[in-house]
Design a protein around this motif. Structure first.
Motif, short mmCIF file in Angstrom:
data_model
loop_
_atom_site.label_atom_id
_atom_site.label_comp_id
_atom_site.label_asym_id
_atom_site.label_seq_id
_atom_site.Cartn_x
_atom_site.Cartn_y
_atom_site.Cartn_z
N GLY A 102 0.84 -1.19 0.00
CA GLY A 102 0.00 0.00 0.00
C GLY A 102 0.87 1.23 0.00
O GLY A 102 2.01 1.21 0.46
N GLY A 103 0.32 2.32 -0.53
CA GLY A 103 1.06 3.57 -0.55
C GLY A 103 0.96 4.26 -1.90
O GLY A 103 0.03 4.00 -2.68
N SER A 104 1.93 5.11 -2.19
CA SER A 104 1.95 5.90 -3.42
C SER A 104 3.07 5.43 -4.32
O SER A 104 4.20 5.25 -3.86
N TYR A 105 2.77 5.25 -5.59
CA TYR A 105 3.79 4.83 -6.55
C TYR A 105 4.32 6.00 -7.37
O TYR A 105 5.26 5.84 -8.15
N PHE A 106 3.74 7.20 -7.18
CA PHE A 106 4.16 8.39 -7.92
C PHE A 106 3.51 9.59 -7.24
O PHE A 106 2.45 9.45 -6.61
N TRP A 107 4.16 10.76 -7.32
CA TRP A 107 3.54 12.01 -6.89
C TRP A 107 3.72 13.08 -7.94
O TRP A 107 4.83 13.25 -8.49
N ALA A 108 2.65 13.79 -8.23
CA ALA A 108 2.75 14.98 -9.06
C ALA A 108 3.45 16.08 -8.25
O ALA A 108 3.62 15.97 -7.03
N GLY A 109 3.83 17.16 -8.93
CA GLY A 109 4.59 18.21 -8.28
C GLY A 109 3.92 18.79 -7.05
O GLY A 109 4.55 19.00 -6.01
N ASP A 110 2.61 19.06 -7.14
CA ASP A 110 1.91 19.65 -6.00
C ASP A 110 1.80 18.65 -4.85
O ASP A 110 1.88 19.04 -3.67
N GLN A 111 1.66 17.37 -5.17
CA GLN A 111 1.63 16.35 -4.12
C GLN A 111 2.98 16.24 -3.41
O GLN A 111 3.04 16.13 -2.19
N LEU A 112 4.04 16.24 -4.19
CA LEU A 112 5.38 16.14 -3.62
C LEU A 112 5.67 17.32 -2.70
O LEU A 112 6.26 17.15 -1.62
N ALA A 113 5.23 18.52 -3.10
CA ALA A 113 5.44 19.70 -2.25
C ALA A 113 4.70 19.55 -0.93
O ALA A 113 5.24 19.88 0.14
N ARG A 114 3.48 19.03 -0.96
CA ARG A 114 2.72 18.86 0.28
C ARG A 114 3.35 17.77 1.15
O ARG A 114 3.37 17.88 2.37
N TYR A 115 3.84 16.71 0.50
CA TYR A 115 4.51 15.65 1.25
C TYR A 115 5.71 16.20 2.00
O TYR A 115 5.89 15.95 3.20
N ARG A 116 6.56 16.93 1.32
CA ARG A 116 7.76 17.46 1.97
C ARG A 116 7.42 18.44 3.08
O ARG A 116 8.09 18.46 4.13
N ALA A 117 6.37 19.23 2.88
CA ALA A 117 5.96 20.15 3.93
C ALA A 117 5.48 19.38 5.16
O ALA A 117 5.78 19.75 6.30
N ALA A 118 4.74 18.29 4.94
CA ALA A 118 4.23 17.49 6.06
C ALA A 118 5.36 16.75 6.77
O ALA A 118 5.32 16.57 7.99
N VAL A 119 6.36 16.29 6.02
CA VAL A 119 7.50 15.62 6.64
C VAL A 119 8.33 16.60 7.44
O VAL A 119 8.83 16.29 8.53
N THR A 120 8.48 17.82 6.93
CA THR A 120 9.27 18.85 7.62
C THR A 120 8.59 19.29 8.91
O THR A 120 9.26 19.57 9.91
N ASN A 121 7.25 19.34 8.89
CA ASN A 121 6.50 19.72 10.09
C ASN A 121 6.73 18.70 11.19
O ASN A 121 6.58 17.49 10.97
N ASP A 122 7.09 19.16 12.39
CA ASP A 122 7.44 18.22 13.46
C ASP A 122 6.29 17.31 13.83
O ASP A 122 6.49 16.11 14.06
#
Length: 216
Positions: A102-122
């Motif tokens: 389960g999970g994501s096999y690809f991210w579009a640019g806007d998805q990748l930006a949100r992912y990195r923001a969520a990972v950066t958030n403590d």
């Protein structure tokens, strides 16, 4: 017919197909595919639909138009349930046996930006770390394409740097040929395995979500 499991002979079928990937072999063995693979997958799909949604059962034919490998048939059978853009639950049978994922096999640019923001958030980053820790302790292996270094503008000592390198994120559980595979209990094992993945799927749904195109 009631689901009675996925016969272990399905694994043998894919072992043979992997070394006989020709139209002639397929036509001669198509009845085996129908009995050992296609029908059990159709029955299993009905059983997972109430809890996860209606699955897609992949066709056995490969799209070879843009591939150097012109082998006409896939050497595995997959079943996929969509969760959000490029994200969902997955199971597969091939020459090595049974796999849940389960999970994501690809991210579009806007998805990748949100992912990195969520990972950066403590708060949300630590939450993801804990989800992935529990999955790896349960035997899942983390996957997904990653950068060779780190995202541009990210410091070498950034928290959760390894997670920030991901361009997609999934978790796979390789099960081989367990005895339950050929029994009706296989549906329960799939449901239980996918339930273990729900925290990851929920996190991806909440913090990565749909592409802007999908949102309209």
């Amino acid at each position: 017919m009631p689901f009675s499991g996925i016969p272990l002979e399905a694994v043998d079928f894919y072992r043979e197909l992997s070394v006989n990937n020709t139209r002639e072999w397929w036509l001669a063995n198509k009845p085996r595919y129908e009995e050992l693979v296609k029908q059990p997958f159709l029955e299993l799909a009905e059983l997972v639909t109430p809890a996860f949604g209606e699955p897609k059962i992949y066709r056995p034919h490969r799209d070879v138009r843009f591939s150097h490998d012109k082998s006409p048939y896939k050497t595995h059978q997959g079943l996929y349930v969509h969760s959000s853009s490029f994200t969902g639950w997955y199971l597969q049978v091939d020459s090595t046996g049974f796999l849940l994922a389960g999970g994501s096999y690809f991210w579009a640019g806007d998805q990748l930006a949100r992912y990195r923001a969520a990972v950066t958030n403590d708060a949300t980053g630590v939450q993801l770390e804990e989800i992935l820790r529990e999955l790896t302790e349960a035997g899942y292996v983390l996957g997904g394409e990653k950068l060779a270094t780190r995202p541009r503008g990210t410091s070498a000592d950034a928290p959760r740097l390894e997670l920030l390198r991901h361009k997609a994120l999934s978790a796979d559980l390789t099960l081989g040929e367990p005895e339950w595979m050929a029994t009706p209990e296989a549906a329960e094992y799939v449901n239980d395995g996918w339930d273990e993945l729900r925290p990851l799927m929920s996190w991806l749904h909440d913090f990565v979500g749909e592409t802007e195109t999908s949102r309209g």
